[in-house]
Write an enzyme that holds these catalytic residues in place. Structure first.
Site, PDB file in Angstrom:
ATOM      1  N   GLY A 246       9.087 -10.040  -8.788  1.00  0.00           N
ATOM      2  CA  GLY A 246       7.837  -9.911  -9.533  1.00  0.00           C
ATOM      3  C   GLY A 246       7.020 -11.169  -9.645  1.00  0.00           C
ATOM      4  N   GLU A 288      14.891 -10.973  -6.251  1.00  0.00           N
ATOM      5  CA  GLU A 288      14.324 -10.058  -5.268  1.00  0.00           C
ATOM      6  C   GLU A 288      12.846 -10.331  -4.985  1.00  0.00           C
ATOM      7  OE1 GLU A 288      17.106  -6.221  -6.542  1.00  0.00           O
ATOM      8  OE2 GLU A 288      15.031  -6.363  -7.227  1.00  0.00           O
ATOM      9  N   TYR A 332      -4.919   0.734  -7.987  1.00  0.00           N
ATOM     10  CA  TYR A 332      -4.977   0.010  -9.254  1.00  0.00           C
ATOM     11  C   TYR A 332      -5.944  -1.169  -9.263  1.00  0.00           C
ATOM     12  CZ  TYR A 332      -0.782  -1.629  -6.688  1.00  0.00           C
ATOM     13  OH  TYR A 332       0.119  -1.993  -5.714  1.00  0.00           O
ATOM     14  N   CYS A 359     -13.255   9.763   4.411  1.00  0.00           N
ATOM     15  CA  CYS A 359     -14.171  10.690   3.751  1.00  0.00           C
ATOM     16  C   CYS A 359     -13.735  10.820   2.293  1.00  0.00           C
ATOM     17  CB  CYS A 359     -14.147  12.040   4.465  1.00  0.00           C
ATOM     18  SG  CYS A 359     -15.419  13.166   3.884  1.00  0.00           S
ATOM     19  N   GLU A 360     -13.957   9.750   1.541  1.00  0.00           N
ATOM     20  CA  GLU A 360     -13.493   9.637   0.157  1.00  0.00           C
ATOM     21  C   GLU A 360     -14.334   8.574  -0.523  1.00  0.00           C
ATOM     22  OE1 GLU A 360     -11.111  11.091  -2.750  1.00  0.00           O
ATOM     23  OE2 GLU A 360     -10.546  11.521  -0.666  1.00  0.00           O
ATOM     24  N   TYR A 388       2.651  -4.556   0.645  1.00  0.00           N
ATOM     25  CA  TYR A 388       2.200  -3.251   0.154  1.00  0.00           C
ATOM     26  C   TYR A 388       0.908  -2.775   0.809  1.00  0.00           C
ATOM     27  CZ  TYR A 388       5.714  -4.451  -3.253  1.00  0.00           C
ATOM     28  OH  TYR A 388       6.901  -4.837  -3.843  1.00  0.00           O
TER      29      TYR A 388
END
Length: 429
Positions: A246, A288, A332, A359-360, A388
């Site tokens: 993190g 991690e 987000y 198309c969004e 990501y």
């Protein structure tokens, strides 16, 4: 510039390579990774573990950030382990020759098929997430005549003050066993008494993109106290502690990440003090890092297409990719910096909303991004996209996923091939 970036003859360079030439040679959209940076970040974490935990620990690359065979080869070369969260990630790691004993298997809803695959391949640790999983692992291991080393994922009740979608340590979270309700201790007792299971330790992960050491220090204290309580009440000695990842990285000037050694120094000091206070030995420590290894070491190259100005409102600069190769803004509101790669020395005073081709209406890579004045055909480089992006890429609108290349000292090689239209229909019947 930072993160392996440079400028020469008005072109953006990354990993010693001219990004404009990379776009010409390999096409766009294109994921580009700097091998030297990835290896440097692996070594930074490994050296910090060796220094601050006296070598009694291991770095586990969180491969959900970017999983492919080449990443597992690099992790193996650098002497670190890996954290996997699916049978597919385990399969990819094993296919790359990664040693099974250095693979950790996480996940909040592992299937029996995945558990059987992990156990039959002698995966080093399975991190248990719910009570039923204890029973299933015990049964599967018994059928195979094996004993499985496990950890329990604990929710330490810590709010890391990050985005709601990437908070994982507070009580209202789908992952793990709650500490304060007694659920975690009950799970520990069950795992200790289960057949064919060796409970080696506990795992916690409080969230992602965290810039303060305080939540990590608090987690270390809470987990040391929990280990002491389990040892005192059950007599079972727990020898391992996984403190998760993190660690925040720089996406824009708003982000101010600390040097990783500062994280390690402060958290290790807190853990050692807490272990001394609670009368236990300092456990073997695992961390991690995922985003903090590959995030800054990757960029994405696009070709600028249409440019539409709505007077008094905004200018849309459309590129040949979008939410199919980078869904993080849509998910987000993640922020990025960008550079017109073929105008890298020109002033970045043009304010753009970078839009994708799906198309969004929500298909954006970012708003209010300052770049040089764009023109159709320019190459736009979006920075710090190593984590990501490919991992969460999709074929929405039946758009093929981009290629990924690795650069080292200016030389590039393909590590993931670009998908074709034929690939898109390969599973259709």
């Amino acid at each position: 510039m930072e993160y392996g970036l440079g400028i020469k003859n008005n072109h953006l360079y990354f990993g010693g390579a001219d990004t404009v030439e990379l776009a010409k040679q390999y096409g766009t959209p294109l994921y580009v990774f700097d091998e030297q940076l990835i290896r440097e970040y692996c070594r930074d974490f490994k050296n910090s573990i060796d220094r601050y935990y006296d070598g009694n620990g291991m770095v586990l690359y969180a491969s959900k950030a970017f999983s492919c065979k080449e990443m597992y080869r690099i992790a193996n070369d650098e002497g670190i382990g890996v954290d996997t969260v699916s049978g597919g990630e385990i399969y990819t790691a094993l296919s790359a020759g990664f040693p099974a004993e250095k693979i950790f298997f996480h996940g909040n809803n592992k299937t029996n098929t995945e558990l059987k695959y992990a156990i039959e391949n002698n995966i080093g640790h399975i991190v248990i997430d719910d009570f039923g999983e204890i029973d299933r692992i015990s049964e599967i291991a018994g059928e195979m005549g094996k004993t499985v080393t496990v950890m329990l994922r604990i929710k330490p009740g810590i709010d890391a003050h990050t985005h709601d979608f990437i908070k994982t340590g507070q009580n209202d979270c789908k992952f793990g066993f709650t500490l304060e309700t007694g659920e975690a201790f009950e799970a520990a007792e069950k795992a200790i008494n289960a057949k064919n299971i060796n409970l080696s330790g506990f795992h916690c992960h409080i969230g992602s993109q965290i810039f303060s050491t305080d939540p990590f220090c608090l987690a270390a204290e809470v987990m040391a106290n929990f280990i002491a309580n389990v040892t005192k009440k059950t007599g079972h000695v727990v020898s391992e502690l996984n403190l998760g990842g993190g660690f925040g990285i720089r996406y824009t000037d708003e982000d101010e990440p600390l040097p990783y050694s500062e994280f390690m120094n402060k958290v290790s000091g807190e853990l050692k003090n807490s272990c001394n206070k609670f009368g236990i030995m300092v456990p073997k420590v695992f961390i991690e890092p995922g985003r903090s290894i590959v995030g800054p070491a990757g960029i994405t190259l696009y070709t600028v297409g249409s440019i539409k100005t709505i007077p008094g409102i905004r200018t849309y600069v459309s590129v040949d990719g979008g939410m199919t190769d980078n869904p993080r803004y849509a998910l987000y509101g993640a922020k990025y910096d960008a550079v017109i790669a073929n105008k890298a020395e020109e002033p970045g005073g043009f304010v753009a909303t970078v839009a994708g081709k799906c198309c969004e209406s929500g298909d954006l890579i970012g708003e209010n991004i300052k770049i040089a004045t764009p023109e159709t055909g320019d190459i736009l480089a979006v920075l710090a996209t190593g984590a990501y992006n490919y991992s969460m890429a999709s074929n929405y609108n039946r758009i093929p996923r981009p290629a990924a290349i690795m650069v080292k000292n200016g030389e590039a090689r393909v590590i993931i091939k670009r998908e074709t239209f034929e690939d898109l229909i390969s599973k259709d019947v």
